[in-house]
Motif scaffolding. Structure first.
Motif, mmCIF file in Angstrom:
data_model
loop_
_atom_site.group_PDB
_atom_site.id
_atom_site.type_symbol
_atom_site.label_atom_id
_atom_site.label_comp_id
_atom_site.label_asym_id
_atom_site.label_seq_id
_atom_site.Cartn_x
_atom_site.Cartn_y
_atom_site.Cartn_z
ATOM 1 N N ARG A 1 49.338 50.571 46.661
ATOM 2 C CA ARG A 1 47.948 50.924 46.950
ATOM 3 C C ARG A 1 47.113 50.992 45.669
ATOM 4 N NH1 ARG A 1 46.292 53.505 51.562
ATOM 5 N NH2 ARG A 1 45.173 55.094 50.355
ATOM 6 N N ALA A 2 47.681 51.557 44.621
ATOM 7 C CA ALA A 2 46.956 51.704 43.360
ATOM 8 C C ALA A 2 47.008 50.438 42.510
ATOM 9 C CB ALA A 2 47.535 52.866 42.556
ATOM 10 N N GLY A 3 47.865 49.495 42.921
ATOM 11 C CA GLY A 3 48.061 48.279 42.141
ATOM 12 C C GLY A 3 47.544 47.038 42.832
ATOM 13 N N ILE A 4 48.444 46.172 43.230
ATOM 14 C CA ILE A 4 48.086 44.836 43.674
ATOM 15 C C ILE A 4 47.220 44.818 44.936
ATOM 16 C CG2 ILE A 4 50.148 44.437 45.096
ATOM 17 C CD1 ILE A 4 50.196 41.578 43.857
ATOM 18 N N GLN A 5 47.313 45.861 45.767
ATOM 19 C CA GLN A 5 46.492 45.873 46.983
ATOM 20 C C GLN A 5 45.006 46.039 46.688
ATOM 21 O OE1 GLN A 5 48.130 48.705 49.773
ATOM 22 N NE2 GLN A 5 49.831 47.359 50.308
ATOM 23 N N ARG A 6 44.661 46.429 45.478
ATOM 24 C CA ARG A 6 43.249 46.484 45.111
ATOM 25 C C ARG A 6 42.624 45.096 45.116
ATOM 26 N NH1 ARG A 6 43.991 48.846 39.472
ATOM 27 N NH2 ARG A 6 41.751 48.425 39.258
ATOM 28 N N LEU A 7 43.422 44.058 44.862
ATOM 29 C CA LEU A 7 42.869 42.703 44.755
ATOM 30 C C LEU A 7 42.332 42.168 46.084
ATOM 31 C CD1 LEU A 7 45.375 41.033 42.260
ATOM 32 C CD2 LEU A 7 43.013 41.735 41.823
ATOM 33 N N PRO A 8 43.122 42.159 47.177
ATOM 34 C CA PRO A 8 42.552 41.643 48.425
ATOM 35 C C PRO A 8 41.363 42.461 48.912
ATOM 36 C CG PRO A 8 44.697 42.663 48.835
ATOM 37 C CD PRO A 8 44.546 42.523 47.353
ATOM 38 N N LEU A 9 41.394 43.769 48.695
ATOM 39 C CA LEU A 9 40.267 44.604 49.115
ATOM 40 C C LEU A 9 39.020 44.262 48.312
ATOM 41 C CD1 LEU A 9 42.136 47.998 49.551
ATOM 42 C CD2 LEU A 9 41.347 46.465 51.361
ATOM 43 N N LEU A 10 39.186 44.030 47.004
ATOM 44 C CA LEU A 10 38.044 43.658 46.173
ATOM 45 C C LEU A 10 37.509 42.288 46.562
ATOM 46 C CD1 LEU A 10 36.123 43.940 43.777
ATOM 47 C CD2 LEU A 10 37.952 43.038 42.317
ATOM 48 N N PHE A 11 38.385 41.306 46.694
ATOM 49 C CA PHE A 11 37.932 39.949 47.001
ATOM 50 C C PHE A 11 37.229 39.895 48.353
ATOM 51 C CE2 PHE A 11 40.223 38.767 43.333
ATOM 52 C CZ PHE A 11 39.917 37.450 43.014
ATOM 53 N N LEU B 1 46.829 35.213 46.290
ATOM 54 C CA LEU B 1 45.649 35.282 45.432
ATOM 55 C C LEU B 1 44.731 34.087 45.690
ATOM 56 C CD1 LEU B 1 44.103 36.672 43.129
ATOM 57 C CD2 LEU B 1 45.437 35.263 41.524
ATOM 58 N N ALA B 2 45.308 32.908 45.840
ATOM 59 C CA ALA B 2 44.497 31.732 46.171
ATOM 60 C C ALA B 2 43.814 31.910 47.525
ATOM 61 C CB ALA B 2 45.367 30.477 46.170
ATOM 62 N N LEU B 3 44.538 32.503 48.479
ATOM 63 C CA LEU B 3 43.979 32.723 49.810
ATOM 64 C C LEU B 3 42.821 33.714 49.779
ATOM 65 C CD1 LEU B 3 47.259 33.033 51.941
ATOM 66 C CD2 LEU B 3 45.822 31.014 51.644
ATOM 67 N N MET B 4 42.818 34.633 48.802
ATOM 68 C CA MET B 4 41.731 35.609 48.707
ATOM 69 C C MET B 4 40.407 34.951 48.326
ATOM 70 S SD MET B 4 43.712 38.632 46.625
ATOM 71 C CE MET B 4 45.441 38.940 46.976
ATOM 72 N N CYS B 5 40.466 33.790 47.690
ATOM 73 C CA CYS B 5 39.259 33.106 47.240
ATOM 74 C C CYS B 5 38.562 32.437 48.420
ATOM 75 C CB CYS B 5 39.609 32.088 46.162
ATOM 76 S SG CYS B 5 40.362 32.837 44.684
ATOM 77 N N ASP B 6 37.330 32.016 48.193
ATOM 78 C CA ASP B 6 36.516 31.454 49.271
ATOM 79 C C ASP B 6 36.754 29.964 49.486
ATOM 80 O OD1 ASP B 6 35.016 33.961 49.649
ATOM 81 O OD2 ASP B 6 34.265 33.516 47.650
ATOM 82 N N VAL B 7 37.002 29.248 48.402
ATOM 83 C CA VAL B 7 37.254 27.805 48.436
ATOM 84 C C VAL B 7 38.479 27.556 47.580
ATOM 85 C CG1 VAL B 7 36.337 25.515 47.877
ATOM 86 C CG2 VAL B 7 34.780 27.316 48.664
ATOM 87 N N ARG B 8 39.354 26.652 48.032
ATOM 88 C CA ARG B 8 40.547 26.307 47.266
ATOM 89 C C ARG B 8 40.588 24.809 47.027
ATOM 90 N NH1 ARG B 8 41.073 30.390 50.162
ATOM 91 N NH2 ARG B 8 40.963 29.123 52.041
ATOM 92 N N ILE B 9 40.676 24.425 45.748
ATOM 93 C CA ILE B 9 40.839 23.032 45.351
ATOM 94 C C ILE B 9 42.159 22.941 44.603
ATOM 95 C CG2 ILE B 9 39.864 21.130 44.003
ATOM 96 C CD1 ILE B 9 37.131 22.463 44.371
#
Length: 272
Positions: free
Chosen positions: A95-105, A127-135
């Motif tokens: 919760r205090a670590g990596i889960q902050r990333l999907p919540l932020l994105f 992490l790639a899936l969290m982004c809006d566009v993937r190339i």
């Protein structure tokens, strides 16, 4: 956030309205589970989201990998990583670590393009899936590989993947843990474009420039609507759209777009 600013283990560079963020731990294939990496990514993207002069961000990896995901060495018992001796503490670490990333994105208004330059494995795929566009570069590979390590996606993969490739394909990828190449990722809609490795920076920048050319308030509100629509009811989105449209109509950029159309010239959007 000027060009050349760095926040190790993440590098950032600014060129006009486009911010490029590079995972910069190539010797370890850019694992993102380290607290330092999570802190750096959160700090960079939170700052960029507040800066309206940044109109789009590109996220990529240094070296041969986009991100290998979690650090396997840190998954050993008592290694001091996310896994703690007490299961309740492990939960807190996530919760205090990596889960902050999907919540932020999910909360960002800033559009983010993933330029996947190589393997995106496990949490790196997420992490790639969290982004809006993937190339993807031709050498990119993707794997929702958690089951092969006897664990599950602790960073949002079960939420993200079905929304991008559909439930059946997401289930197949998650339950087999198998790796797919860039062309298969394109076929199933996980990425929108595949280019030769050498062309990836230019291809990502071309998409970024096309986004950045639009009025930033409208662009950011459009992204928020798309994100909110993943979970909200239609009537809620209509309320949200009505409020945002009222704001958009009141911007100088909207008036500039109308004037430029009738005057048959290129609009000059200033973010006003």
């Amino acid at each position: 956030m000027s060009g050349g600013m760095s926040s190790a283990p993440v590098l950032t560079s600014r060129d006009g309205a486009v911010l490029t963020v590079t995972l910069d731990m190539p010797d370890r294939r850019n694992p993102i589970s380290d607290p330092a990496m999570v802190d750096a990514l959160c700090a960079v993207f939170e700052q960029a989201d507040r800066d309206l002069s940044v109109r789009v961000a590109i996220l990529t990896g240094a070296g041969s990998a986009f991100s290998s995901g979690g650090d396997l060495n840190a998954m050993r018992p008592d290694a001091g990583g996310l896994r703690a001796g007490l299961p309740a503490q492990t939960r807190r670490n996530y919760r205090a670590g990596i889960q902050r990333l999907p919540l932020l994105f999910q909360a960002l208004e800033l559009p983010v393009i993933a330029a996947v330059n190589g393997p995106a494995i496990g949490a790196g795929c997420d992490l790639a899936l969290m982004c809006d566009v993937r190339i993807a570069a031709q050498s990119a590979k993707f794997a929702e590989s958690f089951v092969k390590l006897g664990i599950i996606s602790g960073d949002g993969g079960a939420w993200l993947l079905p929304r991008i490739v559909g439930f059946s394909k997401a289930t197949e990828l998650a339950l087999t843990g198998e790796t797919i190449d860039a062309q298969e990722a394109l076929r199933i809609g996980l990425v929108s474009e595949v280019v030769p490795d050498a062309d990836l920076p230019a291809a990502a920048r071309a998409v970024a420039d096309r986004i950045a050319a639009n009025p930033p308030h409208a662009t950011r509100m459009t992204k928020r609507l798309l994100r909110a629509a993943q979970t909200a009811e239609l009537n809620q989105i209509m309320e949200m759209a009505g409020a945002m449209q009222a704001l958009a109509h009141a911007t100088a950029d909207h008036d500039e777009a109308i004037d430029a159309f009738f005057e048959r010239r290129t609009p000059n959007f200033k973010g006003d």
